[in-house]
Scaffold this motif. Sequence first.
Motif, PDB file in Angstrom:
ATOM      1  N   THR A   1      49.448  27.013  35.873  1.00 36.94           N
ATOM      2  CA  THR A   1      48.179  27.679  36.189  1.00 36.94           C
ATOM      3  C   THR A   1      47.044  26.653  36.159  1.00 36.94           C
ATOM      4  O   THR A   1      46.920  25.889  35.193  1.00 36.94           O
ATOM      5  CB  THR A   1      47.895  28.797  35.153  1.00 36.94           C
ATOM      6  OG1 THR A   1      49.017  29.666  35.119  1.00 36.94           O
ATOM      7  CG2 THR A   1      46.644  29.583  35.509  1.00 36.94           C
ATOM      8  N   GLU A   2      46.254  26.666  37.192  1.00 36.92           N
ATOM      9  CA  GLU A   2      45.125  25.731  37.267  1.00 36.92           C
ATOM     10  C   GLU A   2      44.077  26.166  36.235  1.00 36.92           C
ATOM     11  O   GLU A   2      43.759  27.357  36.134  1.00 36.92           O
ATOM     12  CB  GLU A   2      44.560  25.749  38.692  1.00 36.92           C
ATOM     13  CG  GLU A   2      43.929  24.457  39.123  1.00 36.92           C
ATOM     14  CD  GLU A   2      42.462  24.385  38.776  1.00 36.92           C
ATOM     15  OE1 GLU A   2      41.923  23.286  38.796  1.00 36.92           O
ATOM     16  OE2 GLU A   2      41.845  25.449  38.493  1.00 36.92           O
TER      17      GLU A   2
ATOM     18  N   MET B   1      40.282  27.459  37.849  1.00 38.88           N
ATOM     19  CA  MET B   1      40.292  28.629  38.743  1.00 38.88           C
ATOM     20  C   MET B   1      41.235  29.739  38.287  1.00 38.88           C
ATOM     21  O   MET B   1      41.111  30.878  38.716  1.00 38.88           O
ATOM     22  CB  MET B   1      40.675  28.191  40.151  1.00 38.88           C
ATOM     23  CG  MET B   1      39.577  27.467  40.882  1.00 38.88           C
ATOM     24  SD  MET B   1      40.094  26.979  42.525  1.00 38.88           S
ATOM     25  CE  MET B   1      40.908  25.435  42.194  1.00 38.88           C
ATOM     26  N   GLY B   2      42.216  29.405  37.522  1.00 38.46           N
ATOM     27  CA  GLY B   2      43.196  30.410  37.103  1.00 38.46           C
ATOM     28  C   GLY B   2      44.247  30.658  38.175  1.00 38.46           C
ATOM     29  O   GLY B   2      44.487  29.819  39.037  1.00 38.46           O
ATOM     30  N   ASP B   3      44.841  31.861  38.127  1.00 38.53           N
ATOM     31  CA  ASP B   3      45.976  32.176  39.005  1.00 38.53           C
ATOM     32  C   ASP B   3      45.639  32.185  40.498  1.00 38.53           C
ATOM     33  O   ASP B   3      46.526  31.997  41.325  1.00 38.53           O
ATOM     34  CB  ASP B   3      46.569  33.543  38.618  1.00 38.53           C
ATOM     35  CG  ASP B   3      47.472  33.414  37.403  1.00 38.53           C
ATOM     36  OD1 ASP B   3      48.113  32.360  37.258  1.00 38.53           O
ATOM     37  OD2 ASP B   3      47.534  34.374  36.614  1.00 38.53           O
ATOM     38  N   VAL B   4      44.402  32.433  40.841  1.00 38.55           N
ATOM     39  CA  VAL B   4      44.055  32.507  42.269  1.00 38.55           C
ATOM     40  C   VAL B   4      44.352  31.188  42.993  1.00 38.55           C
ATOM     41  O   VAL B   4      44.605  31.169  44.199  1.00 38.55           O
ATOM     42  CB  VAL B   4      42.572  32.931  42.474  1.00 38.55           C
ATOM     43  CG1 VAL B   4      41.614  31.791  42.168  1.00 38.55           C
ATOM     44  CG2 VAL B   4      42.360  33.420  43.905  1.00 38.55           C
TER      45      VAL B   4
ATOM     46  N   ARG C   1      46.941  29.715  43.041  1.00 38.14           N
ATOM     47  CA  ARG C   1      48.321  29.763  43.562  1.00 38.14           C
ATOM     48  C   ARG C   1      48.374  30.172  45.034  1.00 38.14           C
ATOM     49  O   ARG C   1      49.388  29.944  45.690  1.00 38.14           O
ATOM     50  CB  ARG C   1      49.162  30.730  42.722  1.00 38.14           C
ATOM     51  CG  ARG C   1      49.390  30.257  41.300  1.00 38.14           C
ATOM     52  CD  ARG C   1      50.165  31.302  40.501  1.00 38.14           C
ATOM     53  NE  ARG C   1      50.146  31.004  39.078  1.00 38.14           N
ATOM     54  CZ  ARG C   1      50.967  30.146  38.471  1.00 38.14           C
ATOM     55  NH1 ARG C   1      51.882  29.529  39.159  1.00 38.14           N
ATOM     56  NH2 ARG C   1      50.876  29.923  37.171  1.00 38.14           N
ATOM     57  N   VAL C   2      47.331  30.797  45.539  1.00 35.11           N
ATOM     58  CA  VAL C   2      47.340  31.138  46.973  1.00 35.11           C
ATOM     59  C   VAL C   2      47.209  29.873  47.827  1.00 35.11           C
ATOM     60  O   VAL C   2      47.539  29.870  49.009  1.00 35.11           O
ATOM     61  CB  VAL C   2      46.235  32.152  47.381  1.00 35.11           C
ATOM     62  CG1 VAL C   2      46.334  33.444  46.615  1.00 35.11           C
ATOM     63  CG2 VAL C   2      44.848  31.560  47.273  1.00 35.11           C
TER      64      VAL C   2
ATOM     65  N   THR D   1      40.431  29.746  30.623  1.00 35.84           N
ATOM     66  CA  THR D   1      40.788  29.921  32.040  1.00 35.84           C
ATOM     67  C   THR D   1      40.492  31.367  32.459  1.00 35.84           C
ATOM     68  O   THR D   1      40.928  32.302  31.786  1.00 35.84           O
ATOM     69  CB  THR D   1      42.295  29.620  32.241  1.00 35.84           C
ATOM     70  OG1 THR D   1      42.542  28.299  31.758  1.00 35.84           O
ATOM     71  CG2 THR D   1      42.690  29.711  33.694  1.00 35.84           C
TER      72      THR D   1
ATOM     73  N   THR E   1      42.081  35.449  37.193  1.00 40.26           N
ATOM     74  CA  THR E   1      41.870  35.705  38.623  1.00 40.26           C
ATOM     75  C   THR E   1      43.182  36.178  39.276  1.00 40.26           C
ATOM     76  O   THR E   1      43.376  36.022  40.470  1.00 40.26           O
ATOM     77  CB  THR E   1      41.361  34.425  39.327  1.00 40.26           C
ATOM     78  OG1 THR E   1      42.271  33.343  39.007  1.00 40.26           O
ATOM     79  CG2 THR E   1      39.968  34.052  38.913  1.00 40.26           C
TER      80      THR E   1
END
Lengths: 230, 50
Positions: free
Chosen positions: A32-33, A36-39, A41-42, B4, B7
């Motif tokens: 996970t970045e 930015m978090g999980d978004v 991953r797009v 974090t 999102t």
Amino acid sequence: MTPKPTLLKVLDYLSVIVLIIAAYLALVYAPTEQIMGDVQRVFYFHIGTAWVGLLGFVLSAILGIAYLVTKDMKWDIIEVAAIEISVVFFFITIVLGSVWARPAWNTWWTWDPRLTTAAITELVYVAYFMLRAGVEDPERRARFGAVYALFGGLSAPITFMAIRLFRSIHPVVIGAANQNQEKMNMSGDMRVAFFFALFAFTVIFIDLFWNRIRLGQLESKVEQLKLKVM
Amino acid sequence: MEPTPDTSAYMIAGYAVFFIVSAIYVASLFIRNRSLQRDLETLEDLDAKK
């Protein structure tokens, strides 16, 4: 219509397999970045679809030249196939970018040079199908389509270069043009997911491209038979 | 260091769009192919009767 070649059937299955692996790498394997978090991953599918989208647009320009030189309708069928698949993939690219932009930039859309040129490119190729739909004669349609694809093909490199030529807030993945630009720093696991996504979408593009060419050949056969029978 | 942000909803939305649009396109290829095969059979029958 000739039965589906074994190689194409293999490619169909391979496409599903690489898509599943690419999704696993993007959604589970890649870390996970932190900012930015999980978004983030797009991003893997955003780049993968953008790559094959722009590839198809550039390819269609070359196929347009092939048609204009040879007047062989097979080039027209292949050109339409390339553009149709690219329009779908590039639409996904734009939507994924917009979904990423909402938490990252606090807006769904901004008239940044990259976003603007991408939107123009997509609209140029949507208009390609409108142009074709308005021409009855197959040879005229193919000629107009080829010339249009030839000039439309210019929009793909312009879109790719937009973030390198103009001031843009869009991150640069491969080689930033200057120090002021935001460059993506990927960890080793992120690189694996990134390069596999590029590979997976290339396989999927080839598979869809081949299937769509076969559909185009069938369309052409039906059209010719209609003219003969009616 | 800031935590974090969550999102994940955007990520799910993005991948949902990808899979839905892809599925619609693949289905459209399948449906068009089936419809053209049917047209071809009808036209070949008409041509044979001529």
